[in-house]
Write a protein that holds these residues in place. Structure first.
Motif, PDB file in Angstrom:
ATOM      1  N   LEU A  10       0.921  -1.142   0.015  1.00  0.00           N
ATOM      2  CA  LEU A  10      -0.032  -0.139   0.109  1.00  0.00           C
ATOM      3  C   LEU A  10       0.797   1.261  -0.036  1.00  0.00           C
ATOM      4  CD1 LEU A  10      -2.920  -1.155   2.475  1.00  0.00           C
ATOM      5  CD2 LEU A  10      -3.072  -0.867  -0.202  1.00  0.00           C
ATOM      6  N   ARG A  11       2.069   1.263   0.678  1.00  0.00           N
ATOM      7  CA  ARG A  11       2.873   2.298   0.837  1.00  0.00           C
ATOM      8  C   ARG A  11       3.513   2.396  -0.507  1.00  0.00           C
ATOM      9  NH1 ARG A  11       4.385   7.063   2.104  1.00  0.00           N
ATOM     10  NH2 ARG A  11       6.892   7.424   2.120  1.00  0.00           N
ATOM     11  N   LEU A  12       3.888   1.438  -1.063  1.00  0.00           N
ATOM     12  CA  LEU A  12       4.539   1.557  -2.377  1.00  0.00           C
ATOM     13  C   LEU A  12       3.674   1.969  -3.684  1.00  0.00           C
ATOM     14  CD1 LEU A  12       6.760   1.096  -4.577  1.00  0.00           C
ATOM     15  CD2 LEU A  12       5.988  -1.305  -4.871  1.00  0.00           C
ATOM     16  N   LEU A  13       2.316   1.731  -3.623  1.00  0.00           N
ATOM     17  CA  LEU A  13       1.432   2.089  -4.172  1.00  0.00           C
ATOM     18  C   LEU A  13       1.125   3.617  -4.122  1.00  0.00           C
ATOM     19  CD1 LEU A  13      -0.928   1.502  -6.524  1.00  0.00           C
ATOM     20  CD2 LEU A  13      -2.479   0.982  -4.690  1.00  0.00           C
ATOM     21  N   SER A  14       0.981   4.158  -2.798  1.00  0.00           N
ATOM     22  CA  SER A  14       0.939   5.616  -2.666  1.00  0.00           C
ATOM     23  C   SER A  14       2.140   6.353  -3.188  1.00  0.00           C
ATOM     24  CB  SER A  14       0.799   5.828  -1.038  1.00  0.00           C
ATOM     25  OG  SER A  14       0.817   7.206  -0.710  1.00  0.00           O
ATOM     26  N   LEU A  15       3.277   5.743  -3.076  1.00  0.00           N
ATOM     27  CA  LEU A  15       4.414   6.557  -3.628  1.00  0.00           C
ATOM     28  C   LEU A  15       4.246   6.633  -5.282  1.00  0.00           C
ATOM     29  CD1 LEU A  15       7.391   4.920  -1.494  1.00  0.00           C
ATOM     30  CD2 LEU A  15       6.674   7.309  -1.469  1.00  0.00           C
ATOM     31  N   LEU A  16       3.724   5.446  -5.850  1.00  0.00           N
ATOM     32  CA  LEU A  16       3.915   5.485  -7.346  1.00  0.00           C
ATOM     33  C   LEU A  16       2.447   6.632  -7.780  1.00  0.00           C
ATOM     34  CD1 LEU A  16       4.356   1.684  -8.196  1.00  0.00           C
ATOM     35  CD2 LEU A  16       5.760   3.559  -8.610  1.00  0.00           C
ATOM     36  N   GLN A  17       1.749   6.486  -7.005  1.00  0.00           N
ATOM     37  CA  GLN A  17       0.676   7.523  -7.424  1.00  0.00           C
ATOM     38  C   GLN A  17       1.099   9.073  -6.967  1.00  0.00           C
ATOM     39  OE1 GLN A  17      -2.658   6.059  -5.268  1.00  0.00           O
ATOM     40  NE2 GLN A  17      -3.169   4.442  -6.766  1.00  0.00           N
ATOM     41  N   ALA A  18       2.053   9.089  -6.550  1.00  0.00           N
ATOM     42  CA  ALA A  18       2.154  10.642  -6.012  1.00  0.00           C
ATOM     43  C   ALA A  18       3.323  11.292  -7.114  1.00  0.00           C
ATOM     44  CB  ALA A  18       2.885  10.774  -4.465  1.00  0.00           C
ATOM     45  N   ARG A  19       4.102  10.644  -7.918  1.00  0.00           N
ATOM     46  CA  ARG A  19       4.986  10.942  -8.563  1.00  0.00           C
ATOM     47  C   ARG A  19       5.117  10.139 -10.035  1.00  0.00           C
ATOM     48  NH1 ARG A  19      10.987  11.676  -6.135  1.00  0.00           N
ATOM     49  NH2 ARG A  19      11.499  10.065  -7.645  1.00  0.00           N
ATOM     50  N   ARG A  20       5.297  10.959 -11.112  1.00  0.00           N
ATOM     51  CA  ARG A  20       5.295  10.160 -12.548  1.00  0.00           C
ATOM     52  C   ARG A  20       6.365   9.157 -12.541  1.00  0.00           C
ATOM     53  NH1 ARG A  20       3.067  10.558 -17.183  1.00  0.00           N
ATOM     54  NH2 ARG A  20       4.204  10.119 -18.952  1.00  0.00           N
ATOM     55  N   ASP A  21       7.343   9.291 -12.127  1.00  0.00           N
ATOM     56  CA  ASP A  21       8.771   8.484 -12.291  1.00  0.00           C
ATOM     57  C   ASP A  21       9.486   8.374 -10.866  1.00  0.00           C
ATOM     58  OD1 ASP A  21       8.825   7.901 -15.179  1.00  0.00           O
ATOM     59  OD2 ASP A  21       8.774   9.956 -15.190  1.00  0.00           O
ATOM     60  N   TRP A  22       9.839   7.011 -10.671  1.00  0.00           N
ATOM     61  CA  TRP A  22      10.501   6.679  -9.481  1.00  0.00           C
ATOM     62  C   TRP A  22      11.634   5.696  -9.651  1.00  0.00           C
ATOM     63  CZ3 TRP A  22      10.387   8.495  -4.531  1.00  0.00           C
ATOM     64  CH2 TRP A  22       9.153   9.076  -4.140  1.00  0.00           C
ATOM     65  N   PRO A  23      12.811   6.218  -9.367  1.00  0.00           N
ATOM     66  CA  PRO A  23      14.184   5.393  -9.345  1.00  0.00           C
ATOM     67  C   PRO A  23      14.100   4.324  -8.347  1.00  0.00           C
ATOM     68  CG  PRO A  23      14.849   7.831  -9.451  1.00  0.00           C
ATOM     69  CD  PRO A  23      13.342   7.757  -9.010  1.00  0.00           C
ATOM     70  N   GLY A  24      14.291   2.800  -8.807  1.00  0.00           N
ATOM     71  CA  GLY A  24      14.307   1.807  -7.729  1.00  0.00           C
ATOM     72  C   GLY A  24      15.091   2.091  -6.384  1.00  0.00           C
ATOM     73  N   ALA A  25      15.926   2.694  -6.632  1.00  0.00           N
ATOM     74  CA  ALA A  25      16.938   2.998  -5.344  1.00  0.00           C
ATOM     75  C   ALA A  25      16.124   4.060  -4.373  1.00  0.00           C
ATOM     76  CB  ALA A  25      18.340   3.558  -5.742  1.00  0.00           C
ATOM     77  N   ASP A  26      15.509   4.823  -4.984  1.00  0.00           N
ATOM     78  CA  ASP A  26      14.406   5.997  -4.213  1.00  0.00           C
ATOM     79  C   ASP A  26      13.425   5.234  -3.504  1.00  0.00           C
ATOM     80  OD1 ASP A  26      16.445   7.855  -5.290  1.00  0.00           O
ATOM     81  OD2 ASP A  26      14.904   9.152  -6.190  1.00  0.00           O
ATOM     82  N   LEU A  27      12.802   4.489  -4.362  1.00  0.00           N
ATOM     83  CA  LEU A  27      11.696   3.741  -3.834  1.00  0.00           C
ATOM     84  C   LEU A  27      12.217   2.341  -2.594  1.00  0.00           C
ATOM     85  CD1 LEU A  27       9.552   2.659  -6.686  1.00  0.00           C
ATOM     86  CD2 LEU A  27       9.031   4.078  -5.167  1.00  0.00           C
ATOM     87  N   ALA A  28      13.397   2.021  -2.792  1.00  0.00           N
ATOM     88  CA  ALA A  28      14.087   1.476  -1.731  1.00  0.00           C
ATOM     89  C   ALA A  28      14.210   2.069  -0.734  1.00  0.00           C
ATOM     90  CB  ALA A  28      15.222   0.485  -2.301  1.00  0.00           C
ATOM     91  N   ASP A  29      14.705   3.259  -0.729  1.00  0.00           N
ATOM     92  CA  ASP A  29      15.198   4.026   0.463  1.00  0.00           C
ATOM     93  C   ASP A  29      13.857   4.532   1.142  1.00  0.00           C
ATOM     94  OD1 ASP A  29      16.891   5.546   2.028  1.00  0.00           O
ATOM     95  OD2 ASP A  29      16.009   7.346   1.001  1.00  0.00           O
ATOM     96  N   ARG A  30      12.836   4.719   0.409  1.00  0.00           N
ATOM     97  CA  ARG A  30      11.550   5.416   1.006  1.00  0.00           C
ATOM     98  C   ARG A  30      11.079   3.959   1.981  1.00  0.00           C
ATOM     99  NH1 ARG A  30       8.719  10.032  -0.406  1.00  0.00           N
ATOM    100  NH2 ARG A  30      10.111  11.377  -1.305  1.00  0.00           N
ATOM    101  N   LEU A  31      10.957   2.931   1.162  1.00  0.00           N
ATOM    102  CA  LEU A  31      10.235   1.684   2.013  1.00  0.00           C
ATOM    103  C   LEU A  31      11.255   1.099   3.040  1.00  0.00           C
ATOM    104  CD1 LEU A  31       8.654   0.107  -1.333  1.00  0.00           C
ATOM    105  CD2 LEU A  31       7.407   1.568   0.603  1.00  0.00           C
ATOM    106  N   GLN A  32      12.339   1.541   2.945  1.00  0.00           N
ATOM    107  CA  GLN A  32      13.322   1.047   3.995  1.00  0.00           C
ATOM    108  C   GLN A  32      13.556  -0.654   3.506  1.00  0.00           C
ATOM    109  OE1 GLN A  32      12.373   2.135   8.015  1.00  0.00           O
ATOM    110  NE2 GLN A  32      13.157   4.192   7.781  1.00  0.00           N
ATOM    111  N   VAL A  33      13.935  -0.866   2.346  1.00  0.00           N
ATOM    112  CA  VAL A  33      14.000  -2.329   1.806  1.00  0.00           C
ATOM    113  C   VAL A  33      15.298  -2.315   0.714  1.00  0.00           C
ATOM    114  CG1 VAL A  33      11.867  -3.149   2.539  1.00  0.00           C
ATOM    115  CG2 VAL A  33      12.202  -2.152   0.388  1.00  0.00           C
ATOM    116  N   ASP A  34      15.553  -3.267   0.397  1.00  0.00           N
ATOM    117  CA  ASP A  34      16.337  -3.416  -0.754  1.00  0.00           C
ATOM    118  C   ASP A  34      15.832  -3.444  -2.096  1.00  0.00           C
ATOM    119  OD1 ASP A  34      15.586  -5.931  -1.309  1.00  0.00           O
ATOM    120  OD2 ASP A  34      17.153  -6.796   0.162  1.00  0.00           O
TER     121      ASP A  34
END
Length: 319
Positions: A10-34
């Motif tokens: 749900l957190r990942l989906l919220s991030l993807l809806q908030a911005r058009r493009d996301w680098p994988g590393a940025d998503l991992a950092d936001r979610l605190q996973v690899d």
């Protein structure tokens, strides 16, 4: 799927809806996973029907795309309230053909709103009283086609009834739609007149035809709202005037809508107002309603004489 995984999705989906493009590393950092966990979670979202597109490479990332069906959306508290109020307004608004669907969508949304948000929406709805007849009703399909053409840079062709009722064929490159609260306006570059124009959408005949894409031009002004205000408050009218008013611009803006005139601050206590009129006979009586002093800086001799005649008439009336 564990509770922790579901919450992370749900957190990942919220991030993807908030911005058009996301680098994988940025998503991992936001979610605190690899990054590998992000890839697995993206696959889970795809299995649930969310079209998540991936771009390979060092600069690659993820983007939430459009699918065949509308997947569930995640809204924060303020977004949910804004959507609910917007749907309520649309059900009683100036766009035809969406009243029933707005009510259906509002019913679904209010059914799942948390109690704290339901109270906020109910309070706003109680305080709001729609007043009918505020302006012409626009067909929803017409508005949608124009909005899509603005977004995708597609040329439009339509029949247009001018201020004098004369109908002409227009070919334009649309830029933006502007809503004044009473009417919808389209700002577009008129190809046949080789200049920017402002069109009242309710004067467009039917649904415009779309054609090929175009390269966007430099906008006619940084502030499109002010540009439209000038275009609809003075430019279309044969009689135009400029007034210096003894009142701050902020105070004037509270009771003078942008469809009436454009306001320019001279200093903290004085403003310049540009207005137009179709009929000179109504101008003095409109100015008589103003509770401020003003000086006519620019006007035709005919208008000045009209003001003198009406002023003399009022003076004789109280002798």
């Amino acid at each position: 799927m564990t509770t922790g995984t579901s919450a992370r999705l749900l957190r990942l989906l919220s991030l993807l809806q908030a911005r058009r493009d996301w680098p994988g590393a940025d998503l991992a950092d936001r979610l605190q996973v690899d990054v590998r966990t992000v890839r697995r979670d993206v696959e889970r979202l795809r299995e649930l029907g969310y079209p998540v597109h991936a771009t390979p490479g060092v600069a690659g990332g993820y983007r939430l795309g459009a699918g065949a069906a509308l997947p569930p959306l995640l809204l924060d508290d303020d977004e949910a309230v804004a959507v609910a109020v917007g749907l309520r307004t649309a059900a009683n608004g100036t766009i035809s053909g969406i009243e029933e669907t707005s009510v259906r969508a509002l019913t679904k949304l209010e059914q799942v709103l948390p109690a704290r948000l339901r109270h906020r929406v109910a309070a706003l709805n109680t305080a709001m009283i729609p007043l009918g007849g505020a302006g012409p009703v626009i067909d929803a399909e017409t508005l949608t086609v124009i909005a899509s053409a603005c977004r995708d840079h597609h040329r439009l062709r339509f029949g247009y009834s001018g201020y004098n009722g004369e109908v002409s064929e227009r070919r334009v490159e649309p830029l933006r739609l502007v809503h004044t609260g009473r009417r919808w306006y389209l700002v577009a570059f008129d190809l046949d007149r080789d200049d920017w124009r402002t069109f009242r959408v309710d004067r467009i005949d039917g649904v415009p035809d779309t054609s090929f894409r175009f390269t966007p031009r430099e906008p006619p002004a940084e502030d499109l709202a002010a540009y439209v205000s000038r275009g609809i408050s003075s430019s279309p009218y044969p009689h135009q005037m400029v007034l210096r008013v003894d009142a701050p611009a902020e105070a004037l803006a509270e009771w003078m809508p942008p469809t009436v005139g454009t306001i320019e601050a001279i200093d903290e206590r004085t403003s310049r107002v540009r207005v137009g009129a179709a009929n000179l006979s109504t101008v003095p009586y409109y100015f008589a309603q103003w509770d401020v002093d003003f000086v006519v800086e620019e006007a035709s001799d005919e208008l000045k004489e009209r003001l003198r005649l009406v002023a003399d008439r009022f003076t004789r009336a109280i002798r």
